[in-house]
Motif scaffolding. Sequence first.
Motif, mmCIF file in Angstrom:
data_model
loop_
_atom_site.group_PDB
_atom_site.id
_atom_site.type_symbol
_atom_site.label_atom_id
_atom_site.label_comp_id
_atom_site.label_asym_id
_atom_site.label_seq_id
_atom_site.Cartn_x
_atom_site.Cartn_y
_atom_site.Cartn_z
ATOM 1 N N LEU A 76 0.828 -1.200 0.000
ATOM 2 C CA LEU A 76 0.000 0.000 0.000
ATOM 3 C C LEU A 76 0.862 1.251 0.000
ATOM 4 O O LEU A 76 2.026 1.217 0.407
ATOM 5 N N GLU A 77 0.274 2.352 -0.411
ATOM 6 C CA GLU A 77 0.857 3.684 -0.258
ATOM 7 C C GLU A 77 -0.227 4.570 0.329
ATOM 8 O O GLU A 77 -1.313 4.671 -0.255
ATOM 9 N N HIS A 78 0.052 5.135 1.496
ATOM 10 C CA HIS A 78 -0.924 5.963 2.219
ATOM 11 C C HIS A 78 -2.209 5.177 2.504
ATOM 12 O O HIS A 78 -3.304 5.721 2.456
ATOM 13 N N GLY A 79 -2.059 3.882 2.741
ATOM 14 C CA GLY A 79 -3.204 3.063 3.099
ATOM 15 C C GLY A 79 -4.030 2.552 1.935
ATOM 16 O O GLY A 79 -5.092 1.983 2.142
ATOM 17 N N ALA A 80 -3.553 2.714 0.700
ATOM 18 C CA ALA A 80 -4.312 2.262 -0.463
ATOM 19 C C ALA A 80 -3.361 1.666 -1.507
ATOM 20 O O ALA A 80 -2.197 2.059 -1.582
ATOM 21 N N PRO A 81 -3.859 0.734 -2.322
ATOM 22 C CA PRO A 81 -3.006 0.200 -3.393
ATOM 23 C C PRO A 81 -2.631 1.310 -4.369
ATOM 24 O O PRO A 81 -3.486 2.102 -4.747
ATOM 25 N N PRO A 82 -1.380 1.376 -4.770
ATOM 26 C CA PRO A 82 -0.978 2.416 -5.731
ATOM 27 C C PRO A 82 -1.456 2.059 -7.132
ATOM 28 O O PRO A 82 -1.627 0.894 -7.471
ATOM 29 N N ARG A 83 -1.685 3.070 -7.916
ATOM 30 C CA ARG A 83 -2.033 2.860 -9.321
ATOM 31 C C ARG A 83 -0.728 2.699 -10.099
ATOM 32 O O ARG A 83 0.225 3.442 -9.898
ATOM 33 N N VAL A 84 -0.713 1.684 -10.960
ATOM 34 C CA VAL A 84 0.452 1.488 -11.808
ATOM 35 C C VAL A 84 -0.040 1.321 -13.236
ATOM 36 O O VAL A 84 -1.227 1.061 -13.469
ATOM 37 N N ALA A 85 0.841 1.471 -14.185
ATOM 38 C CA ALA A 85 0.454 1.317 -15.582
ATOM 39 C C ALA A 85 -0.172 -0.059 -15.789
ATOM 40 O O ALA A 85 0.387 -1.067 -15.379
ATOM 41 N N GLY A 86 -1.356 -0.068 -16.359
ATOM 42 C CA GLY A 86 -2.026 -1.329 -16.641
ATOM 43 C C GLY A 86 -2.834 -1.877 -15.478
ATOM 44 O O GLY A 86 -3.257 -3.000 -15.500
ATOM 45 N N GLY A 87 -3.021 -1.111 -14.401
ATOM 46 C CA GLY A 87 -3.843 -1.607 -13.280
ATOM 47 C C GLY A 87 -3.284 -1.222 -11.940
ATOM 48 O O GLY A 87 -2.671 -0.171 -11.797
ATOM 49 N N ASP A 88 -3.470 -2.093 -10.967
ATOM 50 C CA ASP A 88 -2.923 -1.828 -9.640
ATOM 51 C C ASP A 88 -2.182 -3.059 -9.142
ATOM 52 O O ASP A 88 -2.126 -4.079 -9.812
#
Length: 164
Positions: free
Chosen positions: A150-162
């Motif tokens: 996680l980043e700041h308590g949430a999954p980070p967005r990455v190219a093509g999804g999470d």
Amino acid sequence: MTQTDHEKRMACPRMAAGALFFNDQGHVLLVRPSYKPKWEIPGGYIEAGESPLAACRREVREELGITPAIGPLLVVDWAPNEAEGDKVLYVFDGGQLPPDAVRAIKLDTLELLAVEYHPAEAVDQLLIPRLARRVHHAIAARQRSHPQYLEHGAPPRVAGGDLS
């Protein structure tokens, strides 16, 4: 000896580790610190030379006075704070505490005011938002038997999804 430019750029985050414990109804064990307005999960800062798992065990022992088995990693959260700088937070699975372990809890009364089980739906009101998100993701990771970054308590967005 002076620091090189490379050494000055290297991150030196504060790190903390905690555990999620559950009862037979799936409620989460939370602690009420004496020095903060909101509830927390059992845990605390990692000391120099200490692993995240060892810190989690130590903090649970110091705060709750019990030494239950601590299970696998549920989430790791990169969560920098303006006041404290870079932070990396680990949450481990404490599993379901048996009734005898719950009865054996002896709070560190200098640090904690209370310990209680709460339904997962209540954490949004009891915890700071970033920790509430982290706890929800940790519960989901436990159900899927798959740790989550996680980043700041949430999954980070990455190219093509999470990354979840």
